[in-house]
Design an enzyme around this catalytic site. Structure first.
Site, mmCIF file in Angstrom:
data_model
loop_
_atom_site.group_PDB
_atom_site.id
_atom_site.type_symbol
_atom_site.label_atom_id
_atom_site.label_comp_id
_atom_site.label_asym_id
_atom_site.label_seq_id
_atom_site.Cartn_x
_atom_site.Cartn_y
_atom_site.Cartn_z
ATOM 1 C CE LYS A 13 34.165 -22.194 23.014
ATOM 2 N NZ LYS A 13 34.856 -23.489 22.765
ATOM 3 N NE ARG A 88 39.874 -19.114 21.632
ATOM 4 C CZ ARG A 88 38.757 -19.515 21.049
ATOM 5 N NH1 ARG A 88 37.714 -18.727 20.996
ATOM 6 N NH2 ARG A 88 38.696 -20.711 20.529
ATOM 7 N NE ARG A 127 33.189 -28.249 14.769
ATOM 8 C CZ ARG A 127 33.627 -27.276 15.555
ATOM 9 N NH1 ARG A 127 32.848 -26.772 16.492
ATOM 10 N NH2 ARG A 127 34.858 -26.831 15.428
ATOM 11 N NE ARG A 160 35.580 -24.316 13.209
ATOM 12 C CZ ARG A 160 35.445 -23.883 14.458
ATOM 13 N NH1 ARG A 160 34.222 -23.704 14.958
ATOM 14 N NH2 ARG A 160 36.487 -23.654 15.219
ATOM 15 N NE ARG A 171 40.249 -25.359 17.131
ATOM 16 C CZ ARG A 171 39.201 -26.033 16.659
ATOM 17 N NH1 ARG A 171 39.375 -26.935 15.697
ATOM 18 N NH2 ARG A 171 38.001 -25.808 17.134
#
Ligand code: AP5
Ligand code: MG
Ligand code: ZN
Length: 213
Positions: A13, A88, A127, A160, A171
């Site tokens: 996203k 969400r 990431r 992160r 998640r």
């Protein structure tokens, strides 16, 4: 152009948002980014959000709705916006519809980016994000030219706090349970387009442009 990017954590996203806002000249509104900004500054909002985010749980609906809607009232959203990571939950989506209707507007396109679970875990646990400009990299699949340094701005790259394997798995579960029902919600509204998020950055973007025109 009033757009929403839907999809599980790691679907791409944020990555596609950068390209969409550049092409269509609308602001990128990521509730996750707003919370991370507040955590960095040590605000009350940041303190409240952090405990949920670190566990991979959703921040309470009312808090998120207020943040998102007040952002949408800003001048730069007049010609359109790209929401990333909001709504969400079905509750958030209903509140967003009410808010937009009250301003004579509506959601025009929802881009639902799909990627399978194993790939999401690989992407997120590897990431790296630039502290300065927010660009994302991947330790193995998309490494920066110099380790720890952003190619575009020279900023420092970090991982992160919610990108550990355990939190990523939670998640994804939270997404399945609480966010996936939005696919049906926007299907009924006739505004959803399904995008295969596993075809490479350029192909995903090309598919998005086909939908948006
Ligand atoms: P948020 O910041 O929204 O995170 P998320 O939804 O978990 O999604 P990510 O940002 O991790 O993934 P992404 O889809 O943006 O992927 P990216 O482009 O970076 O939310 C964080 C937290 O905030 C939530 O858990 C919650 O606590 C809270 N929160 C936020 N909004 C909320 C709300 N509305 N309600 C309640 N709580 C809320 O890409 C990922 C990686 O993949 C990168 O390394 C990238 O380089 C790579 N990649 C991207 N595209 C491709 C591709 N096509 N091929 C190969 N690799 C790719
Ligand atoms: Mg993101
Ligand atoms: Zn950077």
């Amino acid at each position: 152009m009033n757009l929403i990017l839907l999809g599980p954590p790691g679907a791409g996203k944020g990555t596609q948002a950068v390209r969409i806002v550049e092409k269509y000249n609308i602001p990128h509104i990521s509730t996750g980014d707003i919370f991370r900004e507040n955590i960095k500054k040590g605000t009350e909002l940041g303190k409240k959000a952090q405990e949920y985010m670190n566990k991979g749980e959703l921040v309470p609906d009312d808090l998120v709705v207020e943040i998102a809607c007040s952002r949408l009232l800003e001048e730069d959203c007049k010609e359109g916006f790209l929401l990333d990571g909001f709504p969400r939950t079905v509750y958030q989506a209903e509140k967003l519809d009410e808010f937009l209707a009250a301003h004579g507007r509506k959601v025009e396109h929802v881009l639902d980016i799909a990627v399978e679970k194993e790939e999401l875990i690989t992407r997120l646990t590897g990431r790296l994000v630039c502290r300065a400009c927010g660009a994302s990299y991947h330790k193995v699949n998309m490494p920066p030219k110099t380790e720890g340094v952003c190619d575009t701005c020279g900023g420092e790259l970090y991982q992160r706090a919610d990108d550990t394997k355990e939190t990523v798995e939670n998640r994804i579960e939270v997404y399945e349970a609480q966010t996936k029902p939005l696919v049906d919600f926007y299907e009924k509204a006739g505004v959803i387009a399904h995008i295969d998020g596993a075809t490479g950055l350029d192909n995903v973007f090309a598919d998005i442009v086909k939908v948006l025109g």
